[in-house]
Design a protein around this motif. Structure first.
Motif: not given
Length: 151
Positions: A74-78
């Motif tokens: 999972s990529l963490l958004g800003t």
């Protein structure tokens, strides 16, 4: 008065630590058979194109060999919100007990935001050489997060 607050804080911390440690020791099946040591998501600029790559260093803590490990990313958004990568990431080269491995996956560039604020890698499934399987029970006990948000 200041000394009493520090002593009370220390006593509370010790009570919490003593209370948590036995629970972990009493539930060994929740321990992850594979430990992730490092996660690095970078861009490889070789050959005139930029391709995102995920590099994971992990080790086999089980008492038996591993044939396959399935990870999720999972990529963490800003804002810190996780955005699941659309594909599972599979390692299937085998790994002996007590050994470590570094493996690199090339990712689809359209699925990776260059401005992400971190990433989380979770081990979903482990298939052992003896044909047994470990599957995450939803507790995500095998997780590694890199978070670039200010603390």
């Amino acid at each position: 008065m200041r000394m009493n607050r520090n002593a009370a804080s220390l006593a509370l911390a010790l009570c919490v630590a003593w209370g948590v440690a036995p629970a972990v020791a009493e539930n060994p099946e929740q321990k992850c058979p594979v430990v992730i040591d490092q996660v690095d998501l970078n861009y490889n600029h070789a050959g005139g194109r930029s391709a995102p790559q995920l590099r994971v260093r992990f080790g086999n803590e089980a008492s038996k060999g591993i044939s396959t490990v399935t990870f999720s990313l999972s990529l963490l958004g800003t804002g810190g919100d996780p955005r699941p990568y659309p594909d599972e990431l599979t390692y299937s080269d085998g790994l002996e007990s007590g050994k470590k491995k570094v493996f690199i996956w090339e990712l689809a560039s359209e699925s990776v935001d260059i401005h992400r604020a971190g990433e989380t890698v979770v081990i979903q499934k482990i298939e052992f050489a003896d044909a047994t399987t470990w599957v995450d029970d939803g507790s995500q006990s095998c997780v590694f997060t890199v978070d670039f948000h200010a603390r």
